[in-house]
Scaffold this active site. Structure first.
Site, mmCIF file in Angstrom:
data_model
loop_
_atom_site.group_PDB
_atom_site.id
_atom_site.type_symbol
_atom_site.label_atom_id
_atom_site.label_comp_id
_atom_site.label_asym_id
_atom_site.label_seq_id
_atom_site.Cartn_x
_atom_site.Cartn_y
_atom_site.Cartn_z
ATOM 1 N N LYS A 194 26.728 23.443 17.266
ATOM 2 C CA LYS A 194 27.368 23.737 18.556
ATOM 3 C C LYS A 194 26.357 24.435 19.465
ATOM 4 O O LYS A 194 25.998 25.575 19.258
ATOM 5 C CB LYS A 194 28.582 24.656 18.377
ATOM 6 C CG LYS A 194 29.384 24.770 19.669
ATOM 7 C CD LYS A 194 30.082 26.093 19.845
ATOM 8 C CE LYS A 194 29.242 27.140 20.504
ATOM 9 N NZ LYS A 194 28.858 26.887 21.911
ATOM 10 N N GLY A 234 21.855 34.488 19.001
ATOM 11 C CA GLY A 234 22.530 34.852 20.250
ATOM 12 C C GLY A 234 22.552 36.355 20.400
ATOM 13 O O GLY A 234 21.702 37.072 19.851
ATOM 14 N N GLU A 241 20.188 35.898 14.093
ATOM 15 C CA GLU A 241 18.996 36.217 14.869
ATOM 16 C C GLU A 241 19.472 36.697 16.228
ATOM 17 O O GLU A 241 20.095 35.932 16.968
ATOM 18 C CB GLU A 241 18.139 34.948 14.999
ATOM 19 C CG GLU A 241 16.766 35.193 15.528
ATOM 20 C CD GLU A 241 16.052 36.235 14.725
ATOM 21 O OE1 GLU A 241 15.653 37.233 15.314
ATOM 22 O OE2 GLU A 241 15.931 36.065 13.496
ATOM 23 N N CYS A 287 14.289 36.623 23.392
ATOM 24 C CA CYS A 287 14.583 37.785 22.553
ATOM 25 C C CYS A 287 13.313 38.567 22.254
ATOM 26 O O CYS A 287 13.362 39.730 21.897
ATOM 27 C CB CYS A 287 15.332 37.386 21.289
ATOM 28 S SG CYS A 287 14.603 35.987 20.478
ATOM 29 N N GLU A 331 18.999 45.926 25.818
ATOM 30 C CA GLU A 331 18.425 44.619 26.117
ATOM 31 C C GLU A 331 18.972 44.107 27.448
ATOM 32 O O GLU A 331 20.185 43.955 27.604
ATOM 33 C CB GLU A 331 18.748 43.627 24.995
ATOM 34 C CG GLU A 331 18.021 42.311 25.183
ATOM 35 C CD GLU A 331 18.309 41.298 24.086
ATOM 36 O OE1 GLU A 331 19.482 41.147 23.711
ATOM 37 O OE2 GLU A 331 17.346 40.652 23.625
HETATM 38 P P1 ADP Z 1 24.926 34.866 25.562
HETATM 39 O O1 ADP Z 1 25.729 36.085 25.884
HETATM 40 O O2 ADP Z 1 23.492 35.029 25.799
HETATM 41 O O3 ADP Z 1 25.487 33.590 26.103
HETATM 42 P P2 ADP Z 1 26.155 34.576 23.019
HETATM 43 O O4 ADP Z 1 25.852 35.371 21.830
HETATM 44 O O5 ADP Z 1 27.451 34.798 23.694
HETATM 45 O O6 ADP Z 1 24.939 34.757 23.998
HETATM 46 O O7 ADP Z 1 26.066 33.031 22.697
HETATM 47 C C1 ADP Z 1 25.247 32.455 21.695
HETATM 48 C C2 ADP Z 1 26.015 31.329 21.052
HETATM 49 O O8 ADP Z 1 27.162 31.881 20.410
HETATM 50 C C3 ADP Z 1 26.548 30.287 22.029
HETATM 51 O O9 ADP Z 1 26.489 29.004 21.449
HETATM 52 C C4 ADP Z 1 27.982 30.715 22.227
HETATM 53 O O10 ADP Z 1 28.826 29.658 22.614
HETATM 54 C C5 ADP Z 1 28.336 31.195 20.831
HETATM 55 N N1 ADP Z 1 29.471 32.120 20.763
HETATM 56 C C6 ADP Z 1 29.932 32.948 21.726
HETATM 57 N N2 ADP Z 1 31.014 33.641 21.281
HETATM 58 C C7 ADP Z 1 31.231 33.253 19.998
HETATM 59 C C8 ADP Z 1 32.185 33.607 18.993
HETATM 60 N N3 ADP Z 1 33.142 34.497 19.210
HETATM 61 N N4 ADP Z 1 32.090 33.010 17.787
HETATM 62 C C9 ADP Z 1 31.110 32.117 17.535
HETATM 63 N N5 ADP Z 1 30.203 31.730 18.439
HETATM 64 C C10 ADP Z 1 30.237 32.282 19.662
#
Ligand code: ADP
Length: 529
Positions: A206, A259, A281, A315, A417
């Site tokens: 995803k 993320g 990560e 990052c 950050e």
């Molecule tokens: P950013 O804030 O930089 O967008 P995120 O950590 O929110 O970083 O996003 C990194 C990835 O995690 C994306 O693919 C996002 O769709 C996914 N993501 C966001 N929220 C969730 C969640 N609750 N569970 C699993 N994946 C998530």
């Protein structure tokens, strides 16, 4: 390409901050905007929801890059079922054969490199040189990791008893869920996908909602390379729904996530609830230390590249620069002068040094930190700090490269950050103090030192508690054959890339072969005392 069943359009890049909630609008037909599909069990399919979201160009929000399925838990279930069906065949395919298909994938990526880079700049914003590098990283990862198909080394070791053979082999983990961010839209998916596949796993991937096209392109190339149906499944959509559905799915034995630290914590606790393997990560607050004997011009170049490359959205970005007091004034002046020369603009324009940031949420967050730096923290805003909104910037998410000086280590801009083109210059009296400041944050991803003194370089190398360290270079620029990852709040002890990533995507199996023809007890059961 079939049209989405129901015309409901959301766009993350145009959403107000996530905490406030997303905006939903009815779709109007866009001529020429392509609608993409999920890839499940070797077929391109719409989401069960019939809904889609728009992928918007952050340099010009009038440019809709494509429309992607706003998928649901049901789509994840379908993708996991497909991965399950494909698993036994793929894991039984000899690793060298799996690798041959991956080498073909590498060749396809090489052929398509400039088109893939152009797509990536359009959806993500960074300049073409950097998106070319992002694709190159996927190519390097593919070639390097596919080579492991002819190694995947285990080991043999003596057994305690005669006529007994002991060895250890790698076996695939099973079904893997890969959740990726938007800042390296092809490199990071490849860091997860390629080792997962060479180890014999099947995957559901995803991508981030801001950059689904580059992962679509990667998966399309997997299809062309001949990776069998069901081995790689792509589902696009929001993290809160499909990402969360992956982390809670009982059949996904492993979740590999890159993320934010906040989301990583949610992912980790969902995985902990069901004893799934979880590789995280996350964030960084990386430091460049500039000593009084450093080549200051070289350090300035490294700081500019590390702080403003990818608009600071790495990052590993150099978001703190600790400078010895003896060269502090000289360094700060040169850094500001150099930042002033950077041309901000559309990443597709070859004259551009720094592209936009990813979305309106990022603009708000970065501007919030710039305000904190000026008012709450009381640092000196030495350059930048403004959002650019006129002329060529009117429809994009542009922010000036921003330098704060006179920053103290405890200020929020020196601790948190920001993930934008903002760097904090902090004075220090000695190497020991620089190291203390460098280590004095919750993250531990990357650090660097500029010095001509080998003793100091080794001392810093030894004392900095980070996963990555550079001497006379910036904090960015990882190479794929070395492990990548960080300590403390950056990760949970795993590494990507290198051969170390194989320890994430495979599990060890210890095998004992007793050819003595009699019952032999190991010492754990039979020791004379
Ligand atoms: P950013 O804030 O930089 O967008 P995120 O950590 O929110 O970083 O996003 C990194 C990835 O995690 C994306 O693919 C996002 O769709 C996914 N993501 C966001 N929220 C969730 C969640 N609750 N569970 C699993 N994946 C998530």
């Amino acid at each position: 390409m079939a049209q989405a069943k129901k015309a409901l359009v959301k766009s993350k890049k145009q959403r107000t901050p996530r905490t406030v909630g997303g905006s939903v609008k009815k779709s109007t037909p866009h001529s020429g905007v392509r609608t993409y599909q999920n890839y499940i069990g070797g077929k391109w399919v719409d989401s069960n929801s019939g809904e889609i979201f728009e992928n918007i160009n952050p340099a010009d929000t009038r440019d809709v890059v494509g429309r992607f399925p706003l998928s649901t838990r049901q789509d994840i279930n379908d993708a996991v079922n497909a991965a399950q069906e494909a698993f036994n065949r793929w894991r039984r395919t000899p690793a060298p054969r799996r690798a041959e298909i991956l080498f073909r994938l590498g060749e396809i990526l090489i052929r398509q490199k400039s088109a893939l880079a152009a797509d990536m700049t359009r959806e993500m914003g960074k300049v073409l040189k950097e998106t070319g590098g992002d694709v190159q990283e996927a190519i390097d990862c593919t070639y390097y990791t596919a080579g492991e198909g002819r190694r995947l080394h285990g080991f043999t070791t003596p057994a305690e008893m005669p006529d007994k053979f002991a060895m250890c082999v790698r076996q695939p983990v099973g079904l893997c869920g890969l959740i990726t961010p938007w800042n390296f839209p092809m490199a990071i998916p490849s860091w997860k996908l390629i080792p997962a596949l060479v180890c014999g796993n099947t995957v559901v991937i995803k991508p981030a909602e801001d950059t689904p096209l580059s992962t679509y392109n990667l998966v399309k190339a997997c299809e062309e390379a001949g990776i069998p149906p069901g081995v790689v499944n792509l589902v696009t959509g929001y993290g809160e729904t499909v990402g969360a559905a992956m982390t809670t799915h009982p059949a996904l034995r492993l979740i590999s996530f890159t993320g934010s630290t906040e989301t990583g914590r949610l992912v980790a606790s969902a995985c902990a609830d069901r004893n799934a393997i979880c590789s995280l990560e996350m964030g960084g607050k990386n430091v460049i230390m500039v000593m009084e004997d450093a080549d200051v011009d070289l350090a300035v170049e490294g700081a500019v590249w590390g702080a403003f490359g990818t608009s600071g959205q790495r990052c590993t970005a150099s978001s703190r620069i600790v400078v010895h007091k003896k060269v502090y004034k000289q360094f700060s002046k040169k850094l500001v002068e150099r930042a002033q020369t950077l041309r901000v603009g559309n990443g597709a324009d070859p004259r551009t040094d720094m592209g936009p940031v990813i979305n309106s949420e990022a603009i708000e967050k970065i501007r919030g930190y710039i305000d904190i730096g000026r008012h709450e923290d009381g640092a000196t805003l030495a350059h930048g700090g403004r959002r650019l909104t006129k002329g060529e910037y009117a429809n994009g998410f542009f922010i000036e490269p921003t330098v704060f000086t006179d920053v103290t280590p405890d200020m929020r801009i020196a601790q948190e950050e920001i993930f934008g083109p903002v760097t904090a210059v902090i004075p220090a009296n000695s190497l020991d103090e620089a190291i203390e400041i460098g280590n004095g944050v919750r993250y531990g991803l990357s650090a660097s030192i500029y010095t001509q003194d080998v003793n100091r370089a080794f001392e810093a190398m030894n004392e900095m508690y980070t996963g990555i360290f550079y001497v006379n270079a910036s904090t960015i620029g990882a190479e794929v054959h070395l492990p990548f990852g960080g300590t403390k709040a950056t990760g949970n002890g795993h590494r990507e890339a290198g051969t170390q990533v194989l320890d994430v995507f495979s599990e060890w199996k210890s095998i004992y072969v007793d050819y003595s023809g009699k019952l032999q007890r190991a010492q754990i059961d039979d020791v004379k005392i």
